[in-house]
Write an enzyme that holds these catalytic residues in place. Structure first.
Site, short mmCIF file in Angstrom:
data_model
loop_
_atom_site.label_atom_id
_atom_site.label_comp_id
_atom_site.label_asym_id
_atom_site.label_seq_id
_atom_site.Cartn_x
_atom_site.Cartn_y
_atom_site.Cartn_z
CD GLU A 184 2.03 14.34 -9.11
OE1 GLU A 184 1.39 13.28 -9.10
OE2 GLU A 184 2.60 14.81 -8.09
CE1 TYR A 207 -4.18 11.93 -7.08
CE2 TYR A 207 -5.95 13.56 -7.10
CZ TYR A 207 -4.89 12.96 -6.46
OH TYR A 207 -4.51 13.37 -5.20
CG ASN A 245 -5.12 11.33 1.72
OD1 ASN A 245 -5.34 12.31 1.03
ND2 ASN A 245 -4.51 10.26 1.26
CE LYS A 298 -4.65 14.40 -1.67
NZ LYS A 298 -5.00 12.95 -1.60
CG HIS A 311 -0.64 14.78 -4.29
ND1 HIS A 311 -0.92 13.53 -4.78
CD2 HIS A 311 0.35 15.29 -5.08
CE1 HIS A 311 -0.13 13.30 -5.83
NE2 HIS A 311 0.64 14.35 -6.04
P1 GDP Z 1 -0.86 8.61 -2.28
O1 GDP Z 1 0.30 8.57 -3.25
O2 GDP Z 1 -0.46 8.28 -0.87
O3 GDP Z 1 -1.64 9.91 -2.36
O4 GDP Z 1 -1.88 7.41 -2.67
P2 GDP Z 1 -2.41 6.86 -4.09
O5 GDP Z 1 -1.59 7.39 -5.22
O6 GDP Z 1 -2.55 5.39 -3.95
O7 GDP Z 1 -3.89 7.43 -4.20
C1 GDP Z 1 -4.15 8.77 -4.59
C2 GDP Z 1 -5.22 9.33 -3.70
O8 GDP Z 1 -6.43 8.60 -3.92
C3 GDP Z 1 -4.98 9.20 -2.19
O9 GDP Z 1 -4.15 10.19 -1.65
C4 GDP Z 1 -6.39 9.28 -1.65
O10 GDP Z 1 -6.87 10.63 -1.60
C5 GDP Z 1 -7.18 8.50 -2.71
N1 GDP Z 1 -7.30 7.07 -2.38
C6 GDP Z 1 -6.31 6.13 -2.31
N2 GDP Z 1 -6.79 4.93 -2.00
C7 GDP Z 1 -8.13 5.10 -1.85
C8 GDP Z 1 -9.19 4.20 -1.54
O11 GDP Z 1 -9.01 2.99 -1.32
N3 GDP Z 1 -10.46 4.74 -1.49
C9 GDP Z 1 -10.69 6.06 -1.73
N4 GDP Z 1 -11.96 6.52 -1.66
N5 GDP Z 1 -9.71 6.93 -2.03
C10 GDP Z 1 -8.44 6.46 -2.09
#
Ligand code: GDP
Length: 137
Positions: A126, A49, A112, A9, A115
């Site tokens: 994707e 997304y 973080n 990222k 991805h």
């Molecule tokens: P992943 O599959 O571990 O990437 O997590 P998710 O699919 O739940 O979320 C997609 C991405 O959204 C994450 O990798 C983070 O960059 C972001 N994200 C997830 N949860 C949060 C949150 O609570 N707050 C914010 N600001 N970003 C989040």
């Protein structure tokens, strides 16, 4: 063999961590089947997304993901989807296991570092979002 879509990222690229993360990918035994540097537009990030459209952090996430260059990759290994998610660690670095990429490189739950697709159907969508079939032969 299975394939998954990985992204280094913008936060990690900006901090010059792409090389270290690529090394970890190779050390873990993944084959890198395709790789490209991309700077997503806001629309590109929103399309990628789209499943998160209703989440409260959608605007912030798509702003972040279009804030600078990222590196997109297709990784191949037995059980690649799970294997890559295990190497990444939990979404929230505060909850990620020691030795995972997010524990080591993430700055926050949003910024973080990496991805990874979460299921075979998501991986197919994707991978197709970034790579043409001919690049993966
Ligand atoms: P992943 O599959 O571990 O990437 O997590 P998710 O699919 O739940 O979320 C997609 C991405 O959204 C994450 O990798 C983070 O960059 C972001 N994200 C997830 N949860 C949060 C949150 O609570 N707050 C914010 N600001 N970003 C989040």
């Amino acid at each position: 063999m299975e394939r998954t879509l990985a992204i280094i990222k913008p936060d990690a690229v900006e901090r010059r961590l792409a090389g270290k993360i690529l090394q970890r990918i190779e050390d873990a035994g993944f084959q890198i089947r395709a790789m490209r540097r991309v700077h997503l537009s806001r629309k590109d990030a929103e399309g990628f997304y789209a499943v998160h459209r209703e989440r409260p952090f959608f605007a912030s996430l798509t702003t972040f993901m279009s804030s600078g260059p990222a590196v997109v990759l297709v990784l191949e290994a037995p059980d690649a989807i799970k294997k890559w998610r295990t190497l990444m660690g939990a979404t929230d670095p505060a909850k990620a296991d020691a030795g995972t990429l997010r524990k080591e490189f993430a700055q926050s739950i949003e910024r973080n570092a990496t991805h990874g697709s979460d299921a075979p159907e998501t991986a197919a969508f994707e991978i197709g979002y970034f790579f043409a079939g001919i690049e993966l032969m």
